[in-house]
Structure formats: structure tokens, C-alpha cells
Motif scaffolding. Structure first.
Motif, PDB file in Angstrom:
ATOM      1  N   LEU A  83       8.825  24.324 -97.872  1.00 16.14           N
ATOM      2  CA  LEU A  83       8.561  25.384 -96.905  1.00 16.14           C
ATOM      3  C   LEU A  83       7.456  24.915 -95.970  1.00 16.14           C
ATOM      4  CD1 LEU A  83       8.574  28.501 -99.260  1.00 16.14           C
ATOM      5  CD2 LEU A  83      10.478  27.438 -98.044  1.00 16.14           C
ATOM      6  N   LEU A  84       7.454  25.429 -94.751  1.00 17.80           N
ATOM      7  CA  LEU A  84       6.396  25.078 -93.818  1.00 17.80           C
ATOM      8  C   LEU A  84       5.205  25.989 -94.108  1.00 17.80           C
ATOM      9  CD1 LEU A  84       8.640  24.706 -90.635  1.00 17.80           C
ATOM     10  CD2 LEU A  84       8.025  22.992 -92.342  1.00 17.80           C
ATOM     11  N   PRO A  85       4.097  25.411 -94.615  1.00 23.45           N
ATOM     12  CA  PRO A  85       3.018  26.249 -95.150  1.00 23.45           C
ATOM     13  C   PRO A  85       2.329  27.120 -94.100  1.00 23.45           C
ATOM     14  CG  PRO A  85       2.401  23.921 -95.178  1.00 23.45           C
ATOM     15  CD  PRO A  85       3.840  23.977 -94.799  1.00 23.45           C
ATOM     16  N   TRP A  86       2.471  26.772 -92.828  1.00 28.58           N
ATOM     17  CA  TRP A  86       1.797  27.545 -91.776  1.00 28.58           C
ATOM     18  C   TRP A  86       2.684  28.680 -91.258  1.00 28.58           C
ATOM     19  CZ3 TRP A  86       2.925  22.371 -91.658  1.00 28.58           C
ATOM     20  CH2 TRP A  86       4.062  22.002 -90.937  1.00 28.58           C
ATOM     21  N   ARG A  87       3.868  28.818 -91.830  1.00 25.00           N
ATOM     22  CA  ARG A  87       4.751  29.892 -91.404  1.00 25.00           C
ATOM     23  C   ARG A  87       4.855  30.942 -92.495  1.00 25.00           C
ATOM     24  NH1 ARG A  87       9.432  29.021 -87.602  1.00 25.00           N
ATOM     25  NH2 ARG A  87       8.637  27.441 -86.182  1.00 25.00           N
ATOM     26  N   TYR A  95      13.518  29.627 -89.534  1.00 28.52           N
ATOM     27  CA  TYR A  95      13.306  28.318 -88.905  1.00 28.52           C
ATOM     28  C   TYR A  95      14.602  27.632 -88.468  1.00 28.52           C
ATOM     29  CZ  TYR A  95      11.743  23.597 -87.983  1.00 28.52           C
ATOM     30  OH  TYR A  95      11.507  22.402 -87.366  1.00 28.52           O
ATOM     31  N   TYR A 127       2.346  34.048 -96.741  1.00 26.11           N
ATOM     32  CA  TYR A 127       2.467  32.604 -96.536  1.00 26.11           C
ATOM     33  C   TYR A 127       2.925  31.971 -97.846  1.00 26.11           C
ATOM     34  CZ  TYR A 127       0.218  33.110 -92.033  1.00 26.11           C
ATOM     35  OH  TYR A 127      -0.053  33.452 -90.742  1.00 26.11           O
TER      36      TYR A 127
ATOM     37  N   LEU B 157       8.850  17.367 -95.209  1.00 27.31           N
ATOM     38  CA  LEU B 157       8.862  18.456 -94.231  1.00 27.31           C
ATOM     39  C   LEU B 157       9.640  18.044 -92.995  1.00 27.31           C
ATOM     40  CD1 LEU B 157       5.272  20.015 -94.373  1.00 27.31           C
ATOM     41  CD2 LEU B 157       7.349  20.722 -95.534  1.00 27.31           C
ATOM     42  N   VAL B 160      13.244  18.617 -93.407  1.00 25.98           N
ATOM     43  CA  VAL B 160      13.707  19.987 -93.177  1.00 25.98           C
ATOM     44  C   VAL B 160      14.185  20.116 -91.733  1.00 25.98           C
ATOM     45  CG1 VAL B 160      13.022  22.412 -93.053  1.00 25.98           C
ATOM     46  CG2 VAL B 160      12.194  20.985 -94.920  1.00 25.98           C
ATOM     47  N   PHE B 164      18.252  20.531 -90.213  1.00 29.26           N
ATOM     48  CA  PHE B 164      18.743  21.595 -89.328  1.00 29.26           C
ATOM     49  C   PHE B 164      19.070  21.066 -87.934  1.00 29.26           C
ATOM     50  CE2 PHE B 164      16.395  24.523 -92.298  1.00 29.26           C
ATOM     51  CZ  PHE B 164      17.515  25.220 -92.728  1.00 29.26           C
ATOM     52  N   PRO B 178       1.740  20.900 -86.343  1.00 28.43           N
ATOM     53  CA  PRO B 178       1.045  21.828 -87.250  1.00 28.43           C
ATOM     54  C   PRO B 178       0.615  21.175 -88.564  1.00 28.43           C
ATOM     55  CG  PRO B 178       3.258  22.656 -86.711  1.00 28.43           C
ATOM     56  CD  PRO B 178       3.086  21.401 -85.970  1.00 28.43           C
ATOM     57  N   PHE B 252      -6.144  29.100 -85.804  1.00 30.57           N
ATOM     58  CA  PHE B 252      -5.004  28.218 -86.026  1.00 30.57           C
ATOM     59  C   PHE B 252      -4.682  28.000 -87.492  1.00 30.57           C
ATOM     60  CE2 PHE B 252      -5.085  27.115 -81.636  1.00 30.57           C
ATOM     61  CZ  PHE B 252      -3.787  26.724 -81.384  1.00 30.57           C
ATOM     62  N   TRP B 255      -3.207  30.504 -92.172  1.00 36.16           N
ATOM     63  CA  TRP B 255      -2.328  30.383 -93.337  1.00 36.16           C
ATOM     64  C   TRP B 255      -3.002  29.767 -94.541  1.00 36.16           C
ATOM     65  CZ3 TRP B 255      -1.550  25.284 -94.632  1.00 36.16           C
ATOM     66  CH2 TRP B 255      -1.844  24.355 -93.637  1.00 36.16           C
ATOM     67  N   GLU B 256      -4.172  29.154 -94.339  1.00 33.20           N
ATOM     68  CA  GLU B 256      -4.840  28.557 -95.492  1.00 33.20           C
ATOM     69  C   GLU B 256      -5.691  29.557 -96.255  1.00 33.20           C
ATOM     70  OE1 GLU B 256      -6.989  25.106 -94.432  1.00 33.20           O
ATOM     71  OE2 GLU B 256      -5.199  23.886 -94.386  1.00 33.20           O
TER      72      GLU B 256
END
Lengths: 252, 260
Positions: A83-87, A95, A127, B157, B160, B164, B178, B252, B255-256
Motif C-alpha cells: 500500500l502507498l503509506p502516504w495515501r 489508485y 492511513y 511500490l 504497484v 496498473f 512521495p 506533507f 501520514w506518519e
């Protein structure tokens, strides 16, 4: 529907043969498992089908047409979820649709619909770091399903999960595969998992990676792990596959 | 990942000690400098008066702050644009990395001030020199960290995106950039402090304008109290810019933050 024709793979010109003259076909709506010991090249084969790796020789056909690149007809579910951790959850699911140029309102609506299918309502704005492994893989499944691919490619998708979560997701996948009439090529090293889920099990051997035998699975779909396990044919099939793998191991 | 420990609540005792310590320092400074020559040392009380004078009566300090800030933002902005571009290129192309890496390593290690003489020879004693020095001081840490960040993006990543059928461009903007962001920000922060050294260094050594110029002019005239005023402004400017950068970074990297 999917046909793999005489595929060979080496990672370098003089490198060892990783896949040797592999032929495989998957029918429309069929659930096929690739089962084998680690290092037998089952993931490599899956990536070749996905178009993420080029074969050294041979071809991959999807509905009669050559399909050597990634395409919209195929979607992949990864072992480590990826998974994209920032999404957020919903944006991860959206996505694939985003990449394919689906308008924002439409892709979010569709993503929400697939989150619902996988029991992830209420987690849209979480997240990946905030949800459990099992939930992450459900997001991974939803992401692949949301693009409505004709072929689902799954690379040991439950391999990184604990036993209980794994069983739970196996049932869920079996249900979805039946209700959505999915065509699936599924990589696993668990005999039980292959039997629970598939219509057909393709057993692979090591050095070089090749197909040893195929077994049809006699159970009607949809089915659940509990029902399958209670059936005497389960133990019998499990034993046959086990003996084949043992024999292969002893043979070298 | 563990949740951040909540900051312990400060007690009145903590505040008393903090303010008390500051008062002790100021009083010690005041007492030790009062008897000395004004050409060698300035007590805080006089610095305060000079601060009032230069800031609110004469007002020279604001125009010079603008001069410094403008050069800083021009140079640092250009360094960000160049640094991200070159860094992405080096991160994605093995050949570009192989060819450019020695220069980046060398220039990253070299203190930018060492280049002032050669810049003077090429550009003359000229305002442009200040912007050029800011770029040279800050661009290399940005390049280096961006390249490292981009190079170390998890291939899984990237797969992914590929699975697609994402275009190279879409993969670069939606996955590589990102994913490399934490290291890119590290580069931007290092570049920021180098850029501040560059701009003030150029002002003190060569161009003698802006806040750095004020510091050296007052020092040359032995106006010690006045000299501290631009130094206070430089420190404030640096703190504000750094705080702005940290704010930008948290936006930015939301998400962390680990929370349920």
C-alpha cells in the motif's frame, strides 16, 4: 482465457534456468493455484503473466491476444500488501482507477463501494500505518478489484498474515471470487490454502522451475474452510499433493 | 510504530528556573561590560537602546533585512529547483549517478565560503555573487539527498504503479516522489542552513550590504551595541525560515502521525 505457452526464464544470459518450458492455461471464471516449494519460480511466473518481468522465451496470451506488458485486464495483489503509506485507505483503493484516468468523483465512489465489499467501512480515512495486517491486505484486494480486471493475479497474498486472519481472509476471498465470478491465478506454498480456494492446483518443482502435476479440486464453490476441512476428500488430496512434493524433494 | 510521547506539562517551577537563568545571564553580561570600553563590549541595556533606535527611529534595519531575505529566497529557491531536478535524474539513471556523483560529493563537502575569491574574480564585487553563493552552498545537499531518496524507493511500490500500467511520469509523481519525501526534506533542511551561511558569509566578506553588511560595518566602526542589532535580526530570520520549513514538512507528512 489465460494461456502461458512454453515460457522459459533466466535472469541473465548465462544464469540458471529458473522456469523451464512452462505451459499453463486458466479458464474464464476459474481459480487456479500455483503451489510449490520456495525458489520454484512460482512468483516469477506470476510476474511474467502480470507483465512485470519479461520471459526469456515463450509467450503469454490473454483471450487469444499476446499480453506481455501490464494491462488493464490484469490486476495484482502483493504478498507484502504494497500500500502507498502516504495515501488513506480510500485513496489507496482508488489508485488503480486514478492511474487509468477515471474522474475523481467516480473513482472515489467506486473505491467506497469496494471498501464496503471488504468490510472496511469507517476506515476510509485511515492511513495504512493505522490499520492491521489483515485490513491492509483487504485494502490491497479492494485496490485490485476496483479496476474490475478480467484476471486477478495474487502473489502469496496471505503469506504475511497470522493463521487466524489468514483463514478469515481465505473465506472472504472464496466468497468474493464466487460472487464476482473472478478468474484468479493464485501463488501459494500452503497446500491447505490451495485446496480451500482453487478449482485446480498446479504443483511446481524446483531447479529448474517446472510443472509436476495438476490436481482438480472436487469441492463445489462457494465453500468455506470449515466445510472443506471436514470432508474426507480434503485429507486425501492433501496427502497426495504432500507425497508428490516429498518425492520431488527426495529425487534430488 | 510507537506513539509519540506527549510532552510533559511544564510546571511553574520550570518556568521560574528558565526565566531566572536568563535574568542571571543578562545581569552578569550587564555588570561585566558596563565598565569596559564601548568599542570592545556592549551591555544589554545599550543593545536594547540601539535596537529601538535602528528599528523604530532610523528604520534602516528593515530595508537591509529585505535585501538579505530576497537574495536568500532567490538563491535557495533556485537551488531547490535545480537540486530536485538533478537529484531525481541521478536517482533514476545509473549513468547520470555514476558520472555526477564525484562532483556532488566533492562540492557537498567543500565549505562554500572557499569559493568566494573565485566568484569575485568571475562576477566582480557584485550583488549577484550573493545569490550564486547561496545556490552553491545549498544545491549539493539537496541533490545528494534527493538522489539517495529516489534511488532507495522500495521497488515493490514501483511495481504497484507498473502493474496498473502507470506511465513513467505518473510513477515518478505518484510513487517515487512521495516515497523519497523524507530524505528530500532532510536535504532541504541541510541546504537551508548552508544557504544561510552562504548569504551572510557573502554579505560580510564581499558585498557589505544586507544584514551581514550591517554587522561588518558597525563592527568596523567599533559600534558594538549597533552591531548586535542585525545579528538579532539574522537569528530571528533564521528561526522563522526554519519554523516555516518544519510547518511545511508536517503538512506533507501527515501520514506518519500515529493516532487512532
Amino acid at each position: 482465457m489465460l494461456r502461458v505457452a512454453s515460457v522459459d526464464k533466466r535472469f541473465s544470459a548465462e544464469g540458471p534456468l529458473v522456469l523451464d518450458d512452462l505451459d499453463l492455461s486458466v479458464g474464464q471464471g476459474e481459480f487456479v493455484s500455483l503451489l510449490g516449494p520456495s525458489g520454484c519460480g512460482k512468483t516469477t511466473l506470476l510476474k511474467i503473466v502480470a507483465g512485470l518481468l519479461p520471459p526469456t522465451a515463450g509467450k503469454v496470451f490473454l483471450e487469444g491476444k499476446e499480453s506481455s506488458e501490464p494491462s488493464r485486464d490484469k490486476a495484482m495483489v502483493f504478498q507484502h500488501f504494497n500500500l502507498l503509506p502516504w495515501r488513506t485507505t480510500i485513496n489507496n483503493v482508488a489508485y488503480g482507477l486514478e492511474v487509468q484516468g477515471v474522474a475523481k468523483a467516480e473513482r472515489l465512489e467506486k473505491a467506497a463501494q469496494f471498501l464496503q465489499l471488504l468490510d472496511l467501512e469507517g476506515y476510509e480515512n485511515h492511513y495504512p500505518s493505522q490499520i492491521s495486517g489483515g485490513m491492509k491486505q483487504r485494502v490491497g484486494l479492494a485496490r485490485a478489484l476496483a479496476t474490475e480486471p478480467r484476471l486477478m493475479l495474487m502473489d502469496e497474498p496471505f503469506g504475511a498474515l497470522d493463521a487466524l486472519t489468514r483463514e478469515y481472509l481465505q473465506d472472504e476471498l472464496a466468497k468474493i471470487a464466487a460472487s464476482q465470478n473472478l478468474t484468479v491465478l493464485f501463488v501459494t506454498h500452503s497446500i491447505d490454502e490451495a485446496i480451500y480456494l482453487s478449482d485446480r492446483i498446479v504443483v511446481m518443482g524446483n531447479n529448474p522451475g517446472r510443472i509436476l502435476l495438476e490436481y482438480p479440486v472436487p469441492f463445489e464453490r462457494p465453500r468455506t474452510t470449515t466445510v472443506v476441512r471436514a470432508d474426507p476428500r480434503f485429507a486425501e488430496l492433501r496427502n497426495q499433493v504432500w507425497l508428490l512434493l516429498e518425492e520431488e524433494k527426495a529425487g534430488r | 510504530m510507537a506513539r509519540l510521547k506527549p510532552e510533559r506539562r511544564r510546571t511553574i517551577f520550570d518556568w521560574t528556573i528558565r526565566i531566572g537563568f536568563a535574568i542571571v545571564l543578562l545581569v552578569a553580561w550587564e555588570l561585566s561590560t558596563r565598565a569596559q570600553s564601548r568599542a570592545l563590549a556592549a551591555p544589554p541595556s545599550e543593545i536594547l537602546r540601539a535596537f529601538w533606535e535602528l528599528t523604530f527611529v532610523e528604520g534602516v534595519i528593515f530595508s537591509e533585512t529585505l535585501v538579505t531575505a530576497r537574495a536568500f529566497f532567490m538563491g535557495y529557491g533556485a537551488a531547490i529547483a535545480i537540486g530536485l531536478g538533478v537529484g531525481m535524474l541521478m536517482g533514476r539513471s545509473r549513468l547520470a549517478e555514476y558520472v555526477l556523483e564525484p562532483y556532488v560529493t566533492l562540492m557537498y563537502a567543500l565549505p562554500s565560503i572557499a569559493l568566494i575569491p573565485v566568484l569575485v574574480i568571475w562576477f566582480g564585487i557584485n550583488d549577484r555573487i550573493r545569490v550564486v553563493l547561496v545556490i552553491l552552498a545549498s544545491v549539493f545537499p539537496i541533490i545528494y539527498n534527493t538522489a539517495t531518496g529516489v534511488k532507495n524507493v522500495d521497488e515493490e511500490l514501483v511495481e504497484v504503479g507498473r502493474s496498473f500500467c502507470a506511465t513513467r511520469r505518473k510513477i515518478a509523481t505518484s510513487i517515487v516522489l512521495p516515497a523519497a519525501l523524507p530524505l528530500i526534506f532532510a536535504g532541504l533542511r541541510i541546504g537551508l542552513s548552508h544557504a544561510l551561511v552562504g548569504v551572510i558569509g557573502a554579505e560580510i566578506i564581499v558585498v557589505i550590504t544586507g544584514l551581514g553588511g550591517l554587522v561588518i560595518r558597525y563592527a568596523d566602526n567599533f559600534q558594538m551595541a549597533n552591531m548586535f542589532v542585525p545579528i538579532i535580526f539574522i537569528a530571528t530570520l533564521a528561526v522563522l525560515i526554519t519554523a516555516g520549513m518544519n510547518r511545511f514538512q508536517t503538512v506533507f507528512r501527515r501520514w506518519e502521525v500515529q493516532d487512532e
